[in-house]
Design an enzyme around this catalytic site. Structure first.
Site, PDB file in Angstrom:
ATOM      1  N   CYS A  45     -12.120  47.984 -62.261  1.00  0.00           N
ATOM      2  CA  CYS A  45     -11.111  47.665 -61.234  1.00  0.00           C
ATOM      3  C   CYS A  45      -9.879  47.016 -61.859  1.00  0.00           C
ATOM      4  O   CYS A  45      -8.744  47.288 -61.437  1.00  0.00           O
ATOM      5  CB  CYS A  45     -11.708  46.736 -60.180  1.00  0.00           C
TER       6      CYS A  45
HETATM    7  C1  BEZ Z   1     -15.981  47.719 -62.285  1.00  0.00           C
HETATM    8  O1  BEZ Z   1     -14.904  47.688 -61.710  1.00  0.00           O
HETATM    9  O2  BEZ Z   1     -16.072  47.706 -63.491  1.00  0.00           O
HETATM   10  C2  BEZ Z   1     -17.243  47.801 -61.488  1.00  0.00           C
HETATM   11  C3  BEZ Z   1     -17.307  47.271 -60.212  1.00  0.00           C
HETATM   12  C4  BEZ Z   1     -18.495  47.334 -59.505  1.00  0.00           C
HETATM   13  C5  BEZ Z   1     -19.597  47.925 -60.074  1.00  0.00           C
HETATM   14  C6  BEZ Z   1     -19.522  48.476 -61.350  1.00  0.00           C
HETATM   15  C7  BEZ Z   1     -18.344  48.417 -62.062  1.00  0.00           C
END
Ligand code: BEZ
Length: 211
Positions: A45
């Protein structure tokens, strides 16, 4: 009930990093991209939001407003913005919706319980000036989106909305386009003065009309 292409994008009020908004009033007859991400302070994210911030001039050039959403509260979004800038070099330059009650996520079907009961998936809604949904995408948490592809799709949506054309596989802005089958050869000769090539009776290509 899932939101489908052509549906009116539901209106909502929300608290965001740029203050409270009413969605339809905020987009004010422009194109909009509403996209969710699973959670603040997560790696994928962080890269995604930096990527969108970097592309803000490209969204502006297309008259598209961009808004993100996750189920974290607004103070968390604001603290995370510092990390996004640190890591990606891009300051958060679009609002992030805080949806801790999952109200908007519920209306837009951004929670897919068999993927996660708690977090939003990576949903994208492209919404037209008429507030109708023009495109939806859903990615899992583990896969970051390609926002250049989103711009490419917006170019196609904006072009095809007004010109009686469709865009072929892997089309990029400036490439030839397809004359839609509902337009006769006779009408096509008038509408597309640069002419068209019929590769098959149903597959006619013409230079991009707004170029
Ligand atoms: C991420 O943004 O890296 C992420 C968010 C939730 C679950 C897995 C990865």
């Amino acid at each position: 009930m899932a939101i489908r292409l052509g549906d009116e994008a539901p209106d909502f009020v929300a608290d965001t990093t740029e203050g409270p908004i009413q969605f339809h009033e905020w987009k004010a007859g422009r194109w909009a991209v509403l996209f969710s991400h699973p959670k603040d302070f997560t790696p994928v994210c962080t890269t995604e939001l930096g990527a969108v911030a970097a592309l803000r001039p490209e969204f502006d050039r297309r008259n598209v407003r961009v808004i993100g959403l996750s189920v974290d509260p607004v103070d968390s979004h604001r603290r995370w913005a510092t990390d996004i800038e640190d890591v990606t070099g891009h300051r958060l330059n679009f609002p992030l919706i805080a949806d801790p009650e999952r109200t908007i996520a519920g209306i837009y079907g951004m929670i897919h319980p068999n993927a996660s009961e708690t977090f939003t998936v990576r949903s994208v809604f492209v919404i037209g000036p008429d507030n109708k949904v023009k495109l939806t995408l859903t990615y899992p948490a583990s896969t970051g989106r390609n926002f250049h592809e989103l711009l490419r799709v917006i170019d196609s949506l904006q072009l095809t909305a007004g010109h009686g054309v469709a865009t072929p596989a892997d089309w990029e802005d400036g490439d030839d386009v397809i004359v839609v089958p509902t337009i006769s050869d006779e009408e096509a000769r008038t509408r597309f003065p640069r002419g068209f090539v019929a590769k098959k009776p149903y597959l006619r290509v013409t230079p991009q009309p707004n170029r």
